[in-house]
Write a protein that holds these residues in place. Structure first.
Motif, PDB file in Angstrom:
ATOM      1  N   LEU A   1     156.123  19.359  44.918  1.00 25.84           N
ATOM      2  CA  LEU A   1     154.140  18.170  44.493  1.00 25.84           C
ATOM      3  C   LEU A   1     153.965  18.477  42.946  1.00 25.84           C
ATOM      4  CD1 LEU A   1     153.011  16.253  45.607  1.00 25.84           C
ATOM      5  CD2 LEU A   1     151.336  17.737  46.874  1.00 25.84           C
ATOM      6  N   ASP A   2     154.462  20.173  42.362  1.00 28.12           N
ATOM      7  CA  ASP A   2     154.168  20.178  40.363  1.00 28.12           C
ATOM      8  C   ASP A   2     154.592  19.737  40.498  1.00 28.12           C
ATOM      9  OD1 ASP A   2     151.473  21.534  41.168  1.00 28.12           O
ATOM     10  OD2 ASP A   2     152.343  23.712  41.125  1.00 28.12           O
ATOM     11  N   ALA A   3     155.913  19.625  40.816  1.00 28.50           N
ATOM     12  CA  ALA A   3     157.050  19.098  39.934  1.00 28.50           C
ATOM     13  C   ALA A   3     157.078  17.731  39.755  1.00 28.50           C
ATOM     14  CB  ALA A   3     158.847  19.396  40.098  1.00 28.50           C
ATOM     15  N   PHE A   4     156.155  16.660  40.571  1.00 29.94           N
ATOM     16  CA  PHE A   4     156.460  14.851  40.682  1.00 29.94           C
ATOM     17  C   PHE A   4     155.246  15.529  39.859  1.00 29.94           C
ATOM     18  CE2 PHE A   4     153.888  11.757  42.565  1.00 29.94           C
ATOM     19  CZ  PHE A   4     155.457  11.199  42.534  1.00 29.94           C
TER      20      PHE A   4
ATOM     21  N   GLY B   1     152.384  17.551  24.430  1.00 31.76           N
ATOM     22  CA  GLY B   1     152.570  16.764  25.854  1.00 31.76           C
ATOM     23  C   GLY B   1     154.083  17.407  25.767  1.00 31.76           C
ATOM     24  N   ALA B   2     155.054  17.101  25.000  1.00 32.35           N
ATOM     25  CA  ALA B   2     156.466  17.048  25.262  1.00 32.35           C
ATOM     26  C   ALA B   2     156.740  18.757  25.118  1.00 32.35           C
ATOM     27  CB  ALA B   2     157.412  16.531  23.804  1.00 32.35           C
ATOM     28  N   TYR B   3     155.651  19.619  24.951  1.00 36.02           N
ATOM     29  CA  TYR B   3     156.029  21.264  24.846  1.00 36.02           C
ATOM     30  C   TYR B   3     155.333  21.572  25.849  1.00 36.02           C
ATOM     31  CZ  TYR B   3     155.371  25.947  23.451  1.00 36.02           C
ATOM     32  OH  TYR B   3     155.094  27.076  23.581  1.00 36.02           O
ATOM     33  N   LEU B   4     154.656  20.641  26.426  1.00 36.18           N
ATOM     34  CA  LEU B   4     153.451  21.395  27.664  1.00 36.18           C
ATOM     35  C   LEU B   4     154.950  20.653  28.813  1.00 36.18           C
ATOM     36  CD1 LEU B   4     149.685  20.457  27.084  1.00 36.18           C
ATOM     37  CD2 LEU B   4     150.416  22.968  27.403  1.00 36.18           C
TER      38      LEU B   4
ATOM     39  N   ILE C   1     161.197  27.405  38.078  1.00 41.98           N
ATOM     40  CA  ILE C   1     161.101  29.460  37.837  1.00 41.98           C
ATOM     41  C   ILE C   1     160.926  29.320  39.359  1.00 41.98           C
ATOM     42  CG2 ILE C   1     160.295  31.732  37.607  1.00 41.98           C
ATOM     43  CD1 ILE C   1     160.905  31.192  34.599  1.00 41.98           C
ATOM     44  N   LYS C   2     159.804  28.774  39.568  1.00 43.37           N
ATOM     45  CA  LYS C   2     158.852  28.913  40.809  1.00 43.37           C
ATOM     46  C   LYS C   2     159.389  28.425  42.503  1.00 43.37           C
ATOM     47  CE  LYS C   2     153.944  29.571  39.385  1.00 43.37           C
ATOM     48  NZ  LYS C   2     152.911  28.723  39.096  1.00 43.37           N
ATOM     49  N   VAL C   3     160.100  27.438  41.896  1.00 48.24           N
ATOM     50  CA  VAL C   3     160.901  26.967  43.628  1.00 48.24           C
ATOM     51  C   VAL C   3     162.027  27.869  43.084  1.00 48.24           C
ATOM     52  CG1 VAL C   3     162.340  25.073  43.361  1.00 48.24           C
ATOM     53  CG2 VAL C   3     160.745  24.954  42.983  1.00 48.24           C
ATOM     54  N   ARG C   4     162.820  28.536  42.702  1.00 52.84           N
ATOM     55  CA  ARG C   4     164.088  29.547  42.621  1.00 52.84           C
ATOM     56  C   ARG C   4     163.603  30.737  43.160  1.00 52.84           C
ATOM     57  NH1 ARG C   4     167.005  28.822  36.924  1.00 52.84           N
ATOM     58  NH2 ARG C   4     168.394  26.557  37.340  1.00 52.84           N
ATOM     59  N   GLN C   5     162.527  30.950  43.071  1.00 55.18           N
ATOM     60  CA  GLN C   5     162.035  32.143  43.728  1.00 55.18           C
ATOM     61  C   GLN C   5     161.565  31.700  45.129  1.00 55.18           C
ATOM     62  OE1 GLN C   5     158.186  33.365  41.185  1.00 55.18           O
ATOM     63  NE2 GLN C   5     160.144  34.579  39.747  1.00 55.18           N
ATOM     64  N   ASN C   6     160.882  30.769  45.339  1.00 53.93           N
ATOM     65  CA  ASN C   6     160.847  30.776  47.156  1.00 53.93           C
ATOM     66  C   ASN C   6     162.219  30.227  47.104  1.00 53.93           C
ATOM     67  OD1 ASN C   6     158.166  30.626  46.526  1.00 53.93           O
ATOM     68  ND2 ASN C   6     157.566  28.554  46.592  1.00 53.93           N
TER      69      ASN C   6
ATOM     70  N   ASN D   1     158.161  26.564  34.560  1.00 53.13           N
ATOM     71  CA  ASN D   1     157.794  27.692  35.515  1.00 53.13           C
ATOM     72  C   ASN D   1     157.700  26.951  36.129  1.00 53.13           C
ATOM     73  OD1 ASN D   1     156.788  29.479  32.550  1.00 53.13           O
ATOM     74  ND2 ASN D   1     154.939  28.360  32.670  1.00 53.13           N
ATOM     75  N   THR D   2     157.379  26.009  36.773  1.00 56.20           N
ATOM     76  CA  THR D   2     157.765  24.924  37.557  1.00 56.20           C
ATOM     77  C   THR D   2     158.646  25.554  38.853  1.00 56.20           C
ATOM     78  OG1 THR D   2     156.052  23.678  37.733  1.00 56.20           O
ATOM     79  CG2 THR D   2     157.254  23.230  40.075  1.00 56.20           C
TER      80      THR D   2
END
Length: 131
Positions: free
Chosen positions: A73-76, A43-46, A56-61, A53-54
Motif C-alpha cells: 500500500l505504501d508502494a502504491f 520530489g524525485a529524490y524523496l 527493502i521492507k517488502v523483501r524483509q517481509n 526503503n519500501t
C-alpha cells in the motif's frame, strides 16, 4: 465517474495555470520556473528514497514469510506521489510531496484502508484471504 475524470482533467490544469501565472506576477517568471524545477528534483529524490526503503521492507517481509500488505500500500501511494510530481505545477507537486512524507502518507493509508473495508462490506469488491 466520467464527470469526475472530466473535472480532474480540466479543473486541476486550469488551477495550476492560474497559480503559476499569479505567482509569476509576484516573484517573476524565472523564479517560478526555478521553483517548479526545484520541487521536481526534491520530489524525485524523496520518491526514490521512499521507494527503496519500501522495497527493502517488502523483501524483509517476504523473506520472513509474511505478506507485505502495508508495504505494498505504501508502494502504491509512492507511485501516485511520483505521478503527481511528474505533472508540472505547484498544486500537484505539493500533493505529491505530502504523499511522500511518512506522517501524511500514513494518514492517507488509513483513509484508503477504511475505503477498502467499506467496499468489502458493501460487496463492491471481494477480498480473498489465505491463511
Amino acid at each position: 465517474m466520467l464527470f469526475r475524470l472530466f473535472l480532474c482533467f480540466t479543473l486541476i490544469p486550469v488551477a495550476e495555470l492560474y497559480i503559476l501565472i499569479h505567482l509569476g506576477g509576484i516573484i517573476g517568471g524565472l523564479n517560478t520556473v526555478m521553483l517548479v524545477i526545484i520541487t521536481g528534483f526534491i520530489g524525485a529524490y524523496l520518491a526514490r528514497m521512499e521507494g527503496l526503503n519500501t522495497m527493502i521492507k517488502v523483501r524483509q517481509n517476504l523473506n520472513q514469510g509474511l505478506m507485505p500488505a502495508e508495504e505494498l500500500l505504501d508502494a502504491f501511494i509512492i507511485l501516485i506521489a511520483g505521478l503527481m510530481l511528474i505533472t508540472p505545477g505547484l498544486l500537484t507537486d505539493t500533493a505529491g510531496l505530502f504523499l511522500l512524507w511518512p506522517p501524511t502518507r500514513n494518514t492517507f493509508k488509513r483513509f484508503l484502508r477504511k475505503k477498502f473495508n467499506e467496499m468489502a462490506a458493501n460487496g463492491s469488491i471481494n477480498i480473498t484471504r489465505f491463511h
